[in-house]
Design an enzyme around this catalytic site. Structure first.
Site, PDB file in Angstrom:
ATOM      1  N   ASP A  24       0.836  -1.193   0.000  1.00 42.58           N
ATOM      2  CA  ASP A  24       0.000   0.000   0.000  1.00 42.58           C
ATOM      3  C   ASP A  24       0.876   1.250   0.000  1.00 42.58           C
ATOM      4  OD1 ASP A  24      -2.460  -1.310   0.014  1.00 42.58           O
ATOM      5  OD2 ASP A  24      -2.489  -1.490   2.203  1.00 42.58           O
TER       6      ASP A  24
ATOM      7  N   TYR B 258       5.768  -8.910   8.260  1.00 45.55           N
ATOM      8  CA  TYR B 258       5.502  -7.480   8.408  1.00 45.55           C
ATOM      9  C   TYR B 258       5.669  -7.053   9.864  1.00 45.55           C
ATOM     10  CZ  TYR B 258       3.038  -7.937   3.915  1.00 45.55           C
ATOM     11  OH  TYR B 258       2.708  -8.188   2.602  1.00 45.55           O
TER      12      TYR B 258
ATOM     13  N   ASP C 181      -6.333   2.051   7.476  1.00 44.19           N
ATOM     14  CA  ASP C 181      -4.985   2.620   7.503  1.00 44.19           C
ATOM     15  C   ASP C 181      -5.089   4.127   7.760  1.00 44.19           C
ATOM     16  OD1 ASP C 181      -5.540   3.949   5.045  1.00 44.19           O
ATOM     17  OD2 ASP C 181      -4.905   2.201   3.888  1.00 44.19           O
TER      18      ASP C 181
ATOM     19  N   ARG D  72      -3.917  -4.585   7.246  1.00 44.11           N
ATOM     20  CA  ARG D  72      -4.822  -3.549   7.778  1.00 44.11           C
ATOM     21  C   ARG D  72      -6.141  -4.152   8.238  1.00 44.11           C
ATOM     22  NH1 ARG D  72      -7.367  -1.085   2.703  1.00 44.11           N
ATOM     23  NH2 ARG D  72      -6.321  -2.129   0.981  1.00 44.11           N
TER      24      ARG D  72
END
Length: 287
Positions: free
Chosen positions: A45, A73, A87, A180
């Site tokens: 993203d 992540y 987000d 997210r």
């Protein structure tokens, strides 16, 4: 066995926050030349940073094997608020709910590993009815959100500040996992709401962001060895005769449980697939 002067490279790029993955690829293509093929193996993203695997020239043919690798992540989850996008792009709504206890956070994170069905975020780029979901959502259409099977291999709490209202987690997960959405679900489980405020991809398979370079450092050749990128895929070491057969797309003796790297002199020349008759069929020939 490919021409060393021909564009061919697998580069580990440290994507900055702001540009899309497509923007990064476009910038690299501009600096290498319009005739050079450039691709990537897994979208990040715009707000996210970290490891973007960039493929140059014939290496773009390996994308199908790289996108299936697990990814790791680090995410900062802001508690006490929700985001329509999951987000920082928002809009963001504060819940005015007290922060959970640390023991509750530890328990919720401990529940993350395992196989599950995950709902795709309403503002995801995945296509529904031939159109990106986020476009239909923004038009106000009532769209049934798709679900997909994902797997969380590992999840751990790495930092927490419940006074300021955030936690940092590291997650290793399968292809197609929306971090997210994971942040949103975690906020729901804790009863206070949450969204992914920061996101950094640390690893893709065995490739790590510590070995990454900025986008401007990418060249038309170089980067990491294909065998390193594709590990732990099985491999077969070829002699000169079988390597010649492979380079012409001819099947060779051998068997495997799935795709296998066909290698000579430490160089990957093709990916072979088992035919079921004791032979391997080259399908992705790089020579």
């Amino acid at each position: 066995m490919h021409d060393r002067a021909a564009p061919f490279g697998i580069w580990l790029v440290d994507k900055p926050a702001g540009p899309t993955s497509h923007d990064v690829v476009a910038a690299i293509k501009k600096q290498l030349g319009a005739s050079v093929r450039v691709g990537h193996a897994g979208t990040l993203d715009p707000f996210a940073t970290g490891l973007l695997v960039v493929l140059i020239g014939k290496a773009t043919r390996l994308v199908q094997f790289l996108t299936t690798l697990d990814k790791t992540y680090r995410a900062r989850i802001r508690l006490g608020a929700t985001s329509e996008t999951g987000d920082p792009e928002g809009p963001i709504t504060h819940t005015d709910v007290p922060m959970p206890e640390r023991t509750a956070v530890l328990a919720a994170v401990a529940e993350l590993p395992g196989a599950r069905r995950q709902q795709v975020p309403a503002l995801a780029a995945v296509k529904v009815g031939g159109e990106p979901l986020y476009r239909r959502t923004r038009r106000g259409e009532a769209v049934e959100l798709p679900e997909r099977d994902i797997a969380i291999t590992e999840a751990r709490l790495v930092a927490v500040d419940l006074i300021d209202g955030w936690i940092d987690i590291e997650v290793t997960c399968s292809k197609g996992t929306y971090i997210r959405q994971l942040a949103t679900d975690l906020g729901t489980a804790l009863g206070c709401g949450g969204y992914c405020e920061r996101l950094r991809r640390l690893a893709v398979g065995s490739m790590h962001v510590d070995d990454a370079v900025p986008p401007v450092a990418v060249r038309s050749t170089g980067g990491i060895a294909p065998r390193t990128a594709l590990a732990p895929m099985d491999e077969r070491i070829l002699d000169a005769h079988t390597a010649l057969d492979v380079s012409h797309g001819r099947a060779i003796a051998g068997d495997a449980d799935g795709p296998v790297m066909l290698v000579i002199d430490d160089r990957l020349i093709a990916i072979g697939y088992p035919r079921g008759d004791g032979r391997l069929q080259p399908r992705v020939v790089l020579a």
